[in-house]
Structure formats: C-alpha cells, structure tokens
Design a protein around this motif. Structure first.
Motif, short mmCIF file in Angstrom:
data_model
loop_
_atom_site.label_atom_id
_atom_site.label_comp_id
_atom_site.label_asym_id
_atom_site.label_seq_id
_atom_site.Cartn_x
_atom_site.Cartn_y
_atom_site.Cartn_z
N GLU A 101 0.82 -1.20 0.00
CA GLU A 101 0.00 0.00 0.00
C GLU A 101 0.87 1.27 0.00
OE1 GLU A 101 -2.72 -0.19 3.24
OE2 GLU A 101 -3.98 -1.72 2.31
N THR A 102 1.87 1.30 0.86
CA THR A 102 2.75 2.46 0.90
C THR A 102 3.59 2.55 -0.36
OG1 THR A 102 2.86 2.25 3.32
CG2 THR A 102 4.49 3.68 2.26
N SER A 103 4.00 1.39 -0.89
CA SER A 103 4.74 1.38 -2.14
C SER A 103 3.93 2.03 -3.25
CB SER A 103 5.10 -0.06 -2.52
OG SER A 103 5.76 -0.09 -3.77
N LEU A 104 2.65 1.72 -3.31
CA LEU A 104 1.78 2.32 -4.32
C LEU A 104 1.68 3.83 -4.16
CD1 LEU A 104 -1.07 -0.35 -4.51
CD2 LEU A 104 0.43 0.36 -6.39
N GLU A 105 1.62 4.30 -2.92
CA GLU A 105 1.54 5.74 -2.68
C GLU A 105 2.73 6.45 -3.31
OE1 GLU A 105 1.18 6.50 1.46
OE2 GLU A 105 -0.63 5.28 1.71
N TYR A 106 3.91 5.89 -3.10
CA TYR A 106 5.12 6.53 -3.60
C TYR A 106 5.27 6.39 -5.11
CZ TYR A 106 7.01 7.77 0.96
OH TYR A 106 7.21 8.35 2.18
N ILE A 107 4.94 5.24 -5.65
CA ILE A 107 5.14 5.06 -7.09
C ILE A 107 4.14 5.91 -7.88
CG2 ILE A 107 3.63 3.05 -7.50
CD1 ILE A 107 7.16 3.71 -8.95
N TYR A 108 2.92 6.07 -7.35
CA TYR A 108 1.96 6.93 -8.04
C TYR A 108 2.34 8.41 -7.91
CZ TYR A 108 -1.26 3.16 -9.19
OH TYR A 108 -1.84 2.03 -9.73
N ARG A 109 2.96 8.77 -6.79
CA ARG A 109 3.49 10.14 -6.67
C ARG A 109 4.58 10.38 -7.71
NH1 ARG A 109 5.61 11.51 -0.84
NH2 ARG A 109 6.53 13.23 -2.06
N ALA A 110 5.45 9.38 -7.87
CA ALA A 110 6.53 9.50 -8.85
C ALA A 110 5.97 9.64 -10.26
CB ALA A 110 7.44 8.29 -8.76
N ILE A 111 5.00 8.82 -10.60
CA ILE A 111 4.39 8.87 -11.94
C ILE A 111 3.71 10.22 -12.17
CG2 ILE A 111 2.57 7.90 -13.39
CD1 ILE A 111 3.26 5.15 -12.10
N SER A 112 2.96 10.68 -11.16
CA SER A 112 2.24 11.94 -11.28
C SER A 112 3.20 13.11 -11.47
CB SER A 112 1.39 12.17 -10.03
OG SER A 112 0.74 13.42 -10.07
N GLU A 113 4.29 13.14 -10.67
CA GLU A 113 5.24 14.25 -10.78
C GLU A 113 6.02 14.19 -12.09
OE1 GLU A 113 7.62 14.93 -7.33
OE2 GLU A 113 5.93 14.70 -5.94
N ALA A 114 6.32 12.98 -12.56
CA ALA A 114 7.02 12.84 -13.83
C ALA A 114 6.15 13.31 -14.99
CB ALA A 114 7.46 11.40 -14.03
N GLN A 115 4.88 13.01 -14.92
CA GLN A 115 3.96 13.42 -15.98
C GLN A 115 3.78 14.93 -16.02
OE1 GLN A 115 0.53 11.05 -14.89
NE2 GLN A 115 1.03 9.46 -16.40
N ALA A 116 4.03 15.59 -14.89
CA ALA A 116 3.83 17.03 -14.81
C ALA A 116 4.97 17.83 -15.42
CB ALA A 116 3.64 17.45 -13.35
N VAL A 117 6.09 17.17 -15.72
CA VAL A 117 7.23 17.87 -16.32
C VAL A 117 7.67 17.15 -17.58
CG1 VAL A 117 8.02 18.81 -14.12
CG2 VAL A 117 8.85 16.58 -14.87
N ASP A 118 8.32 17.88 -18.47
CA ASP A 118 8.76 17.30 -19.74
C ASP A 118 10.13 16.66 -19.65
OD1 ASP A 118 6.42 18.19 -20.95
OD2 ASP A 118 7.31 20.14 -21.45
N THR A 119 10.86 16.93 -18.58
CA THR A 119 12.24 16.48 -18.50
C THR A 119 12.41 15.09 -17.89
OG1 THR A 119 12.45 17.66 -16.38
CG2 THR A 119 13.15 18.83 -18.39
#
Length: 237
Positions: free
Chosen positions: A188-206
């Motif tokens: 459950e905690t792993s999912l919280e972090y991986i979805y945060r990573a995906i969301s933040e990566a999608q928000a930037v082009d780099t």
C-alpha cells in the motif's frame, strides 16, 4: 517482482557523489573541483544554526596529500595518510569528517560496500560539524547502500530519518522509496510513492515515466489482491 537488480549499481555511485561536497576550507584553497549543485532553501535555513569549524592548513595539506595518492590509485598510501591524520591530537570534528569522507571514497573505488557504509556512519557521528546538505546526502546514500546489501529494514530506517528533513524529494527518489516498501511487502505504501513519482514525472517534460514503474504498481496491486486469498486458502486447506 525483484527490484534489487535495478538499484544494485546506484548506491556506490551516490556514495562517490556525496562525499566531496562544497566544504569550508582555508581561504583560497579548494579540496576538489566537484561541488554539490543542490542548494535547497531548507538547507540554508538549517545551516544558519549550525557552525562548521574551519580546516587548519596543516590538516588540509594532509588531506590534499591523501587525495593526490587516491588520484594515482595508491589507496594503501592514502589510507595510511588518513589514518595518521585521524590520530592527530589537534584534529577537530569537521576535519575528522572530511578524512572519513575520503576513506568512504576509497572504499567506493575498491567496491567495498560494507566499508563505505562504516565510513558514512562515522561521518554522521560529527553531524553537528558538517554542512546540512552533506549530512542529508549521506543519510540518503546510506539508505541506498543498505538496500544494495539487502538490509531493507535498515534502508528504510535511514529513509525515515532523511525524508522529513528534506523539502525536495525527486522522482527517482520516490521510485527508490517505493522499491524499498515493495521489497518489505508494504504494498500500500509502495503504491503511494510510485503513483506520486508517476504523477510528478507526468507534470514535467524532463522526466520520462518508465514502464517498470507501472510494472511495480501492477505487481503491488496484484499482491494486495492475491495475498488475502492465499491466506484464506491456507487456513482452509
């Protein structure tokens, strides 16, 4: 899903990058051409209450001599110089930390993870006398080093010390933390972090969202669904 292979080569590289920070030396003297590019505002704010001692010219000469030996791959000689330096009666805590930084770099060059960890933890004994940015880099480096040694609980311990003290957690760091929780079966905690990573990566082009991140998320979801069923089956069989 075994994530060890993907992270195995990272900690030692982090170790090398973290150990020679922009440190206060005698005026006009530079320990290394490398310096940390990361200068977060939070670091500066914390550093206001932390006084880092100056390095004496005598100790600096010994440190520089040790580094010159390291540049020539003469690690035995470098170790002797550093050990002699650490035994000096006039050495202060900051200077001890710098000496241990170089010992950590030697261990990195020798691919000795256990000794790199030991050197890093020695540096933390003098945390009140080193720059905050360096301390935070070492804490995160230790998390990665322990992970590479498959000591996942210890890796998580250092993450929990490091994370609340830094204002900026990068996408790659979020992925690493997700991997640690995944390996410890805290899906459950792993999912919280991986979805945060995906969301933040999608928000930037780099930053590119990697397929393996979705794979980790899918595997974590599968485990959350399948483990309760396995437990029920085990009890009834």
């Amino acid at each position: 899903m075994n994530m060890i292979k993907t992270i195995k080569s990272l900690p030692m590289a982090v170790a090398a990058a973290a150990i020679l920070a922009a440190l206060p030396l005698p005026q006009g003297v530079s320990l290394s051409g490398k310096a940390f590019a990361q200068e977060e505002k939070s670091y500066a704010e914390q550093a206001k209450t932390r006084k880092v001692p100056a390095m004496s010219l005598d100790i600096h000469k010994k440190i520089q001599k040790a580094q010159e030996a390291m540049d020539l791959k003469e690690f035995g000689e470098a170790k002797e110089i550093l050990n002699e330096t650490l035994q000096s009666s006039k050495i202060n805590e900051y200077e001890k930390a710098v000496a241990w930084q170089l010992k950590a770099m030697i261990s990195y060059e020798e691919d000795n993870t256990a000794e790199t960890i030991r050197a890093y933890e020695e540096i933390l004994k003098y945390s009140d006398s080193i720059p905050v940015a360096l301390e935070l880099n070492i804490l995160y480096g230790l998390a990665q080093l322990y992970y590479s040694e498959e000591n996942y609980k210890k890796a998580l311990e250092y993450i929990k010390i490091w994370e609340p003290r830094t204002d900026l957690v990068s996408v790659n760091q979020l992925v690493f933390i997700a991997q640690v929780y995944y390996t410890l079966t805290n899906f459950e905690t792993s999912l919280e972090y991986i979805y945060r990573a995906i969301s933040e990566a999608q928000a930037v082009d780099t930053v590119e969202v990697k397929e393996s991140w979705y794979g980790m998320a899918l595997s974590a979801h599968w485990n959350l669904v399948s483990l309760p069923r396995f437990a029920m089956c085990w009890r009834s069989c």
